[in-house]
Design a protein around this motif. Structure first.
Motif, PDB file in Angstrom:
ATOM      1  N   CYS A  81       0.851  -1.184   0.000  1.00  0.00           N
ATOM      2  CA  CYS A  81       0.000   0.000   0.000  1.00  0.00           C
ATOM      3  C   CYS A  81       0.898   1.248   0.000  1.00  0.00           C
ATOM      4  O   CYS A  81       2.120   1.138   0.030  1.00  0.00           O
ATOM      5  CB  CYS A  81      -0.963   0.008   1.184  1.00  0.00           C
ATOM      6  SG  CYS A  81      -0.205   0.242   2.780  1.00  0.00           S
ATOM      7  N   ASN A  82       0.297   2.401  -0.049  1.00  0.00           N
ATOM      8  CA  ASN A  82       1.063   3.646  -0.121  1.00  0.00           C
ATOM      9  C   ASN A  82       0.898   4.516   1.127  1.00  0.00           C
ATOM     10  O   ASN A  82       1.267   5.678   1.117  1.00  0.00           O
ATOM     11  CB  ASN A  82       0.672   4.441  -1.371  1.00  0.00           C
ATOM     12  CG  ASN A  82       1.069   3.704  -2.633  1.00  0.00           C
ATOM     13  OD1 ASN A  82       2.013   2.922  -2.632  1.00  0.00           O
ATOM     14  ND2 ASN A  82       0.347   3.923  -3.707  1.00  0.00           N
ATOM     15  N   GLN A  83       0.361   3.957   2.177  1.00  0.00           N
ATOM     16  CA  GLN A  83       0.199   4.708   3.418  1.00  0.00           C
ATOM     17  C   GLN A  83       1.524   4.744   4.174  1.00  0.00           C
ATOM     18  O   GLN A  83       2.358   3.853   4.012  1.00  0.00           O
ATOM     19  CB  GLN A  83      -0.895   4.066   4.270  1.00  0.00           C
ATOM     20  CG  GLN A  83      -2.231   3.931   3.566  1.00  0.00           C
ATOM     21  CD  GLN A  83      -2.746   5.260   3.017  1.00  0.00           C
ATOM     22  OE1 GLN A  83      -2.695   6.270   3.696  1.00  0.00           O
ATOM     23  NE2 GLN A  83      -3.222   5.243   1.783  1.00  0.00           N
ATOM     24  N   PRO A  84       1.730   5.731   5.009  1.00  0.00           N
ATOM     25  CA  PRO A  84       2.997   5.839   5.740  1.00  0.00           C
ATOM     26  C   PRO A  84       3.309   4.627   6.618  1.00  0.00           C
ATOM     27  O   PRO A  84       4.470   4.302   6.829  1.00  0.00           O
ATOM     28  CB  PRO A  84       2.805   7.088   6.613  1.00  0.00           C
ATOM     29  CG  PRO A  84       1.684   7.839   6.002  1.00  0.00           C
ATOM     30  CD  PRO A  84       0.840   6.850   5.268  1.00  0.00           C
ATOM     31  N   TYR A  85       2.282   3.930   7.101  1.00  0.00           N
ATOM     32  CA  TYR A  85       2.504   2.781   7.973  1.00  0.00           C
ATOM     33  C   TYR A  85       2.868   1.503   7.212  1.00  0.00           C
ATOM     34  O   TYR A  85       3.214   0.498   7.821  1.00  0.00           O
ATOM     35  CB  TYR A  85       1.275   2.524   8.856  1.00  0.00           C
ATOM     36  CG  TYR A  85      -0.016   2.376   8.094  1.00  0.00           C
ATOM     37  CD1 TYR A  85      -0.373   1.178   7.494  1.00  0.00           C
ATOM     38  CD2 TYR A  85      -0.892   3.459   7.960  1.00  0.00           C
ATOM     39  CE1 TYR A  85      -1.555   1.045   6.781  1.00  0.00           C
ATOM     40  CE2 TYR A  85      -2.083   3.329   7.260  1.00  0.00           C
ATOM     41  CZ  TYR A  85      -2.399   2.128   6.681  1.00  0.00           C
ATOM     42  OH  TYR A  85      -3.571   1.995   5.984  1.00  0.00           O
ATOM     43  N   CYS A  86       2.797   1.504   5.891  1.00  0.00           N
ATOM     44  CA  CYS A  86       3.101   0.309   5.106  1.00  0.00           C
ATOM     45  C   CYS A  86       4.599   0.175   4.861  1.00  0.00           C
ATOM     46  O   CYS A  86       5.243   1.113   4.379  1.00  0.00           O
ATOM     47  CB  CYS A  86       2.389   0.352   3.757  1.00  0.00           C
ATOM     48  SG  CYS A  86       0.621   0.156   3.875  1.00  0.00           S
ATOM     49  N   LYS A  87       5.115  -1.007   5.142  1.00  0.00           N
ATOM     50  CA  LYS A  87       6.526  -1.283   4.864  1.00  0.00           C
ATOM     51  C   LYS A  87       6.745  -1.576   3.384  1.00  0.00           C
ATOM     52  O   LYS A  87       7.815  -1.352   2.851  1.00  0.00           O
ATOM     53  CB  LYS A  87       7.006  -2.461   5.704  1.00  0.00           C
ATOM     54  CG  LYS A  87       7.057  -2.153   7.180  1.00  0.00           C
ATOM     55  CD  LYS A  87       7.545  -3.349   7.951  1.00  0.00           C
ATOM     56  CE  LYS A  87       7.569  -3.032   9.436  1.00  0.00           C
ATOM     57  NZ  LYS A  87       8.011  -4.178  10.217  1.00  0.00           N
ATOM     58  N   GLN A  89       5.797  -0.520  -0.087  1.00  0.00           N
ATOM     59  CA  GLN A  89       5.240   0.659  -0.749  1.00  0.00           C
ATOM     60  C   GLN A  89       5.056   0.438  -2.255  1.00  0.00           C
ATOM     61  O   GLN A  89       5.279  -0.643  -2.767  1.00  0.00           O
ATOM     62  CB  GLN A  89       6.167   1.858  -0.517  1.00  0.00           C
ATOM     63  CG  GLN A  89       6.248   2.299   0.934  1.00  0.00           C
ATOM     64  CD  GLN A  89       5.048   3.116   1.349  1.00  0.00           C
ATOM     65  OE1 GLN A  89       4.597   3.994   0.640  1.00  0.00           O
ATOM     66  NE2 GLN A  89       4.518   2.815   2.524  1.00  0.00           N
ATOM     67  N   ASN A  90       4.678   1.497  -2.950  1.00  0.00           N
ATOM     68  CA  ASN A  90       4.526   1.559  -4.416  1.00  0.00           C
ATOM     69  C   ASN A  90       3.368   0.731  -4.953  1.00  0.00           C
ATOM     70  O   ASN A  90       3.465   0.101  -6.008  1.00  0.00           O
ATOM     71  CB  ASN A  90       5.833   1.172  -5.126  1.00  0.00           C
ATOM     72  CG  ASN A  90       6.970   2.062  -4.720  1.00  0.00           C
ATOM     73  OD1 ASN A  90       6.808   3.285  -4.622  1.00  0.00           O
ATOM     74  ND2 ASN A  90       8.118   1.479  -4.434  1.00  0.00           N
TER      75      ASN A  90
END
Length: 149
Positions: A81-87, A89-90
């Motif tokens: 996912c693209n949320q800040p909490y996701c390790k 990304q993209n």
């Protein structure tokens, strides 16, 4: 027709059926099915018996004949996912990606029962159901493989 999630008896069957065999005896249809009932797909399986008076249904689930002996404990989950909490990304809007890992015991030969083959014994007036049962083996493409019972 057995519609997964609409036919009574399929509530605990997340992914539907894999093959099986329908036989008619004394005017009753019996469906011996391999049910892909839970995660991980293609591993957490059970053999079930369904029956109906007409081939078109309605079908009624009678029982579970054999179920996987594994609990397949989930030991890892990650979703892109693209949320800040996701390790991871993209992510894109066109793809839903996740990684899942499960623990299993490869010494258990009843890890994943498949391919029911029923035989009616008239002398005993009962069905005998043969089936293939695999141990879990994470080195195969599907989560079950490597040996049978």
């Amino acid at each position: 027709v057995i519609a997964v999630r609409r036919t009574i008896g399929t509530q605990g069957n997340l992914f539907g059926f894999e093959g099986g065999r329908v036989l008619r005896r004394n005017g009753v249809y019996y469906y011996f099915a391999a049910e892909m009932f839970d995660f991980p797909v293609d591993a957490n399986m059970r053999i079930a018996l369904w029956k109906a008076e007409d081939i078109a249904g309605p079908w009624r689930r009678v029982s579970t004949i054999q179920s996987s002996n594994q609990s397949y404990t989930q030991v890892f989950f990650q979703q892109q996912c693209n949320q800040p909490y996701c390790k991871w990304q993209n992510a894109t809007t066109a793809r839903f990606r996740m990684q899942l890992e499960y623990h299993c015991d490869p010494s258990d030969l009843l890890g994943s029962p498949w391919a029911p083959f029923p035989i009616f014994d008239a002398a005993e007036d009962r069905w005998h159901v043969l089936y293939v049962s695999y141990m879990c083996d994470g080195t195969w493409m599907v989560a079950a493989g490597g040996g049978n019972n």
